[in-house]
Design a protein around this motif. Structure first.
Motif, mmCIF file in Angstrom:
data_model
loop_
_atom_site.group_PDB
_atom_site.id
_atom_site.type_symbol
_atom_site.label_atom_id
_atom_site.label_comp_id
_atom_site.label_asym_id
_atom_site.label_seq_id
_atom_site.Cartn_x
_atom_site.Cartn_y
_atom_site.Cartn_z
ATOM 1 N N THR A 28 4.352 -32.527 17.425
ATOM 2 C CA THR A 28 4.872 -33.839 17.810
ATOM 3 C C THR A 28 6.380 -33.814 18.035
ATOM 4 O OG1 THR A 28 4.975 -34.440 15.463
ATOM 5 C CG2 THR A 28 3.069 -35.215 16.712
ATOM 6 N N ARG A 29 7.038 -32.798 17.517
ATOM 7 C CA ARG A 29 8.490 -32.691 17.721
ATOM 8 C C ARG A 29 8.847 -31.694 18.815
ATOM 9 N NH1 ARG A 29 11.283 -35.303 13.646
ATOM 10 N NH2 ARG A 29 12.798 -35.503 15.349
ATOM 11 N N THR A 30 7.842 -31.168 19.550
ATOM 12 C CA THR A 30 8.148 -30.182 20.595
ATOM 13 C C THR A 30 9.091 -30.721 21.681
ATOM 14 O OG1 THR A 30 5.998 -30.697 21.615
ATOM 15 C CG2 THR A 30 6.157 -28.657 20.337
ATOM 16 N N PRO A 31 8.985 -31.995 22.100
ATOM 17 C CA PRO A 31 9.991 -32.472 23.051
ATOM 18 C C PRO A 31 11.404 -32.397 22.488
ATOM 19 C CG PRO A 31 8.089 -33.923 23.062
ATOM 20 C CD PRO A 31 7.916 -32.995 21.898
ATOM 21 N N ASP A 32 11.578 -32.746 21.203
ATOM 22 C CA ASP A 32 12.899 -32.669 20.569
ATOM 23 C C ASP A 32 13.347 -31.215 20.409
ATOM 24 O OD1 ASP A 32 13.250 -35.482 20.182
ATOM 25 O OD2 ASP A 32 11.840 -35.382 18.522
ATOM 26 N N VAL A 33 12.407 -30.344 20.007
ATOM 27 C CA VAL A 33 12.747 -28.926 19.877
ATOM 28 C C VAL A 33 13.160 -28.355 21.232
ATOM 29 C CG1 VAL A 33 11.827 -26.632 19.341
ATOM 30 C CG2 VAL A 33 11.273 -28.564 17.858
ATOM 31 N N ARG A 34 12.398 -28.706 22.270
ATOM 32 C CA ARG A 34 12.738 -28.236 23.625
ATOM 33 C C ARG A 34 14.134 -28.684 24.021
ATOM 34 N NH1 ARG A 34 9.705 -30.892 28.649
ATOM 35 N NH2 ARG A 34 10.791 -32.653 27.687
ATOM 36 N N ASP A 35 14.451 -29.961 23.740
ATOM 37 C CA ASP A 35 15.762 -30.481 24.114
ATOM 38 C C ASP A 35 16.885 -29.796 23.328
ATOM 39 O OD1 ASP A 35 14.484 -32.165 25.851
ATOM 40 O OD2 ASP A 35 14.573 -33.924 24.531
ATOM 41 N N GLN A 36 16.646 -29.540 22.033
ATOM 42 C CA GLN A 36 17.669 -28.878 21.225
ATOM 43 C C GLN A 36 17.876 -27.427 21.646
ATOM 44 O OE1 GLN A 36 16.532 -31.202 17.138
ATOM 45 N NE2 GLN A 36 18.027 -29.571 16.931
ATOM 46 N N LEU A 37 16.798 -26.801 22.137
ATOM 47 C CA LEU A 37 16.920 -25.431 22.628
ATOM 48 C C LEU A 37 17.401 -25.384 24.073
ATOM 49 C CD1 LEU A 37 13.641 -23.795 21.219
ATOM 50 C CD2 LEU A 37 15.947 -23.688 20.247
ATOM 51 N N GLY A 38 17.283 -26.519 24.788
ATOM 52 C CA GLY A 38 17.625 -26.547 26.205
ATOM 53 C C GLY A 38 16.696 -25.678 27.029
ATOM 54 N N ALA A 39 15.389 -25.689 26.682
ATOM 55 C CA ALA A 39 14.424 -24.775 27.286
ATOM 56 C C ALA A 39 13.625 -25.465 28.389
ATOM 57 C CB ALA A 39 13.469 -24.238 26.226
ATOM 58 N N SER A 40 13.258 -24.692 29.412
ATOM 59 C CA SER A 40 12.353 -25.164 30.460
ATOM 60 C C SER A 40 10.910 -24.988 29.991
ATOM 61 C CB SER A 40 12.578 -24.363 31.742
ATOM 62 O OG SER A 40 12.196 -23.007 31.549
ATOM 63 N N THR A 41 9.951 -25.412 30.838
ATOM 64 C CA THR A 41 8.547 -25.235 30.485
ATOM 65 C C THR A 41 8.205 -23.758 30.345
ATOM 66 O OG1 THR A 41 7.930 -27.282 31.636
ATOM 67 C CG2 THR A 41 6.167 -25.709 31.197
ATOM 68 N N ALA A 42 8.724 -22.929 31.264
ATOM 69 C CA ALA A 42 8.450 -21.486 31.179
ATOM 70 C C ALA A 42 9.073 -20.890 29.928
ATOM 71 C CB ALA A 42 8.978 -20.781 32.424
ATOM 72 N N GLN A 43 10.295 -21.325 29.593
ATOM 73 C CA GLN A 43 10.954 -20.820 28.391
ATOM 74 C C GLN A 43 10.221 -21.259 27.130
ATOM 75 O OE1 GLN A 43 14.816 -22.443 29.323
ATOM 76 N NE2 GLN A 43 15.636 -20.441 29.957
ATOM 77 N N MET A 44 9.688 -22.497 27.136
ATOM 78 C CA MET A 44 8.883 -22.940 25.998
ATOM 79 C C MET A 44 7.597 -22.123 25.903
ATOM 80 S SD MET A 44 10.230 -25.136 23.998
ATOM 81 C CE MET A 44 8.799 -25.796 23.123
ATOM 82 N N GLY A 45 7.070 -21.721 27.065
ATOM 83 C CA GLY A 45 5.904 -20.842 27.048
ATOM 84 C C GLY A 45 6.221 -19.506 26.382
ATOM 85 N N LEU A 46 7.442 -18.988 26.647
ATOM 86 C CA LEU A 46 7.859 -17.749 26.000
ATOM 87 C C LEU A 46 8.041 -17.938 24.502
ATOM 88 C CD1 LEU A 46 10.457 -16.345 28.587
ATOM 89 C CD2 LEU A 46 8.270 -15.295 27.933
ATOM 90 N N VAL A 47 8.593 -19.093 24.115
ATOM 91 C CA VAL A 47 8.743 -19.397 22.687
ATOM 92 C C VAL A 47 7.376 -19.456 22.018
ATOM 93 C CG1 VAL A 47 9.449 -21.175 21.031
ATOM 94 C CG2 VAL A 47 10.952 -20.591 22.938
ATOM 95 N N LEU A 48 6.450 -20.157 22.662
ATOM 96 C CA LEU A 48 5.108 -20.273 22.107
ATOM 97 C C LEU A 48 4.352 -18.945 22.149
ATOM 98 C CD1 LEU A 48 4.058 -23.739 23.559
ATOM 99 C CD2 LEU A 48 4.426 -23.189 21.160
ATOM 100 N N PHE A 49 4.842 -18.007 22.976
ATOM 101 C CA PHE A 49 4.219 -16.693 23.001
ATOM 102 C C PHE A 49 4.398 -15.991 21.658
ATOM 103 C CE2 PHE A 49 3.995 -12.127 24.280
ATOM 104 C CZ PHE A 49 2.701 -12.152 24.777
ATOM 105 N N GLY A 50 5.433 -16.383 20.918
ATOM 106 C CA GLY A 50 5.581 -15.882 19.553
ATOM 107 C C GLY A 50 4.376 -16.239 18.697
ATOM 108 N N LEU A 51 3.812 -17.422 18.941
ATOM 109 C CA LEU A 51 2.593 -17.828 18.249
ATOM 110 C C LEU A 51 1.444 -16.897 18.595
ATOM 111 C CD1 LEU A 51 1.363 -20.180 16.488
ATOM 112 C CD2 LEU A 51 0.753 -21.271 18.650
#
Length: 411
Positions: A28-51
Motif C-alpha cells: 500500500t505504500r509502493t506509490p510513496d516508496v516509488r516517489d521517494q526512490l524517484g523510480a520509473s515503472t521499469a525501475q520498480m520492476g527491477l526493485v521488485l526483482f529482488g523479491l
C-alpha cells in the motif's frame, strides 16, 4: 481436537497472518516508496526483482531444509526474515536507497519462499490429523492480514505518516506475534528419518517420483495460475489503479483493500462450499470469477467498473491455492505427502513471488493493464484444469501409528 492440536492450529493462523500483514503494509505504500526512490515503472520492476531473487533462493531450499530439519525451524527462520525485511524496506525508503529497498525485498522473498512452503506442509499435516478442510481458512488469515495491513496503510498514506515509521512499527508487532506462535509448533514434522546421506537419497527418490505424477503437475498448473492472480494484485494493484485508471494513491490503496477483503471472505466461506459441492466445481467457479474480474480491469475504461471487478478478481483467486494444496496432500494414497505438498507449494510460490515482478517489465513497455493479460491467460487455463483437484469434500485423515502420535505430542 485435543488442546495441543488446537494451539498448533492457532499458531498456524498467526504464521499466515504475519506475512499477509507485512506484504500489504509495504504494497500500500509502493506509490510513496516509488516517489521517494524517484523510480520509473521499469525501475520498480527491477526493485521488485529482488523479491524474485530471494523467493527463488527460499523456494529452492525449502524442501530440503524441511526434510533435514523439519517444518518448525524453517517456518521460524522464514518468519524472522519477513519481519526484518519490512524494517529494512522502510529504512531504504527513508534513505532513498534503491539498493537497500531491493535488499529488503530479497530478505522478504527468501522468508516467504522458504517459510511459507513449510507452513503449508504443517497445515496439510493438521488437516490430515483433524480430518477437516482447514487450509482455505489458514490462507484466509493471510488475506485477513492483507486487509488489516491495507487498511492501516491507507490511513498512514492519508495521514502522510512517513513510510519508515509505519513499516518499523509493523516489524515490531509481527515480531511479538511470532514469539507467541512459535512455541506451539511441534518439532520433527516433515523431517525425513535417518542421517544426512539417507535423507538425501530419500529426498531424491521422492522428488523424482512426484515430478512424474500427472495429477500433481495438473494441480501445479492450477496453483501457478491462481497464485499468479493473487500475487499480481498484491504487487501491482495500487499502481495499476493509479497509473492505469487515473486514481489518486489513497483511492488506489482502497481498491486494493477491497481485493484483500474479497480474498478473505472467499477463503473463510470456502470450506462451507467445498463441503457442500466438492472441490472441482468450487475451483472452476473461482477460476471463472477471477477471469471475469481481471478481464474487466484490463479492458474496461471505467474506473468505477474496474474497481467493482476487483472484487470478482479477489473472490476468484481466493481458493485455488489452498484447495490445490489440500488435493496434493491427499493424492497418491497419502504416500510422500510432504514431498507432494512441497512440490505444489513451491510451484505456487514461484508464481506468487517471482511472476509479478516480471510483469513490471511488460508494464513499462505496454502499460500495466496490458501486462495483466498474461494473468488473464493463466486463469482461463485454470478453468479447464479444475478437474485435477478431484471431488473430495474434506481431507482424509493420515493414519499414524500410536507411537508416532505419542512421540509428536512429546516433541
Amino acid at each position: 481436537m485435543d488442546l495441543d492440536t488446537r494451539r498448533r492450529r492457532t499458531a498456524l493462523f498467526l504464521f499466515f497472518l504475519i506475512p499477509g500483514l507485512s506484504v500489504a503494509s509495504w504494497v500500500t505504500r509502493t506509490p510513496d516508496v516509488r516517489d521517494q526512490l524517484g523510480a520509473s515503472t521499469a525501475q520498480m520492476g527491477l526493485v521488485l526483482f529482488g523479491l524474485s531473487v530471494g523467493s527463488m533462493i527460499g523456494i529452492l531450499c525449502s524442501g530440503r531444509l524441511v526434510s533435514r530439519f523439519g517444518t518448525r525451524p524453517v517456518m521460524g527462520g522464514g518468519t524472522v526474515l519477513i519481519t526484518v525485511s519490512v524494517a529494512v524496506i522502510g529504512l531504504g525508503a527513508m534513505a532513498s536507497s534503491t539498493p537497500l529497498v531491493t535488499a529488503g525485498l530479497v530478505l522478504f522473498g527468501a522468508g516467504m519462499g522458504g517459510g511459507e512452503v513449510a507452513i503449508n506442509i504443517d497445515g496439510a499435516e493438521v488437516e490430515r490429523i483433524t480430518s477437516r478442510t482447514i487450509l482455505p481458512t489458514l490462507h484466509g488469515f493471510f488475506s485477513l492480514g492483507t486487509v488489516v495491513g491495507a487498511a492501516i496503510g491507507i490511513l498512514c498514506t492519508a495521514a502522510e505518516v512517513p513510510v519508515q515509521w509505519h513499516l518499523i512499527v509493523v516489524a515490531v508487532v509481527t515480531t511479538v506475534m511470532f514469539g507467541y506462535a512459535i512455541r506451539s509448533v511441534p518439532a520433527g514434522v516433515g523431517k525425513a528419518p535417518g542421517g544426512p546421506k539417507t535423507r538425501d537419497t530419500a529426498d531424491g527418490a521422492a522428488e523424482a517420483k512426484v515430478w512424474r505424477d500427472r495429477q500433481l503437475l495438473l494441480l501445479g498448473g492450477i496453483i501457478l495460475a491462481m497464485a499468479l492472480a493473487e500475487g499480481a494484485a498484491n504487487d501491482w494493484l495500487p499502481l495499476l489503479m493509479v497509473d492505469g485508471h487515473d486514481m489518486d494513491p489513497a483511492l488506489g490503496s482502497a481498491v486494493y483493500t477491497g481485493f484483500a477483503a474479497s480474498m478473505t471472505i472467499g477463503r473463510f466461506v470456502g470450506g462451507f462450499f467445498i463441503g457442500r459441492l466438492g472441490r472441482k466445481p468450487v475451483v472452476r467457479a473461482s477460476a471463472i470469477s477471477a477471469t471475469i474480474g481481471i478481464a474487466l480491469v484490463v479492458f474496461s475504461d471505467s474506473a468505477a467498473l474496474a474497481s467493482a471487478a476487483v472484487l470478482f478478481w479477489g473472490l476468484g483467486a481466493s481458493l485455488g491455492f489452498p484447495v490445490a494444496l489440500s488435493a496434493a496432500g491427499d493424492s497418491g494414497s497419502g504416500e510422500n505427502s510432504a514431498a507432494r505438498v512441497s512440490l505444489v507449494a513451491m510451484l505456487g510460490y514461484v508464481a506468487f513471488l517471482v511472476g509479478p515482478p516480471c510483469l513490471g517489465f511488460l508494464g513499462d513497455h505496454y502499460g500495466l493493464r496490458t501486462a495483466m493479460v498474461v494473468v488473464l491467460v493463466f486463469t482461463t487455463l485454470a478453468i479447464f484444469l479444475a478437474p485435477a483437484v478431484g471431488s473430495r469434500s474434506s481431507s482424509k485423515v493420515a493414519v499414524q501409528p500410536e507411537g508416532e502420535r505419542s512421540r509428536e505430542r512429546c516433541e
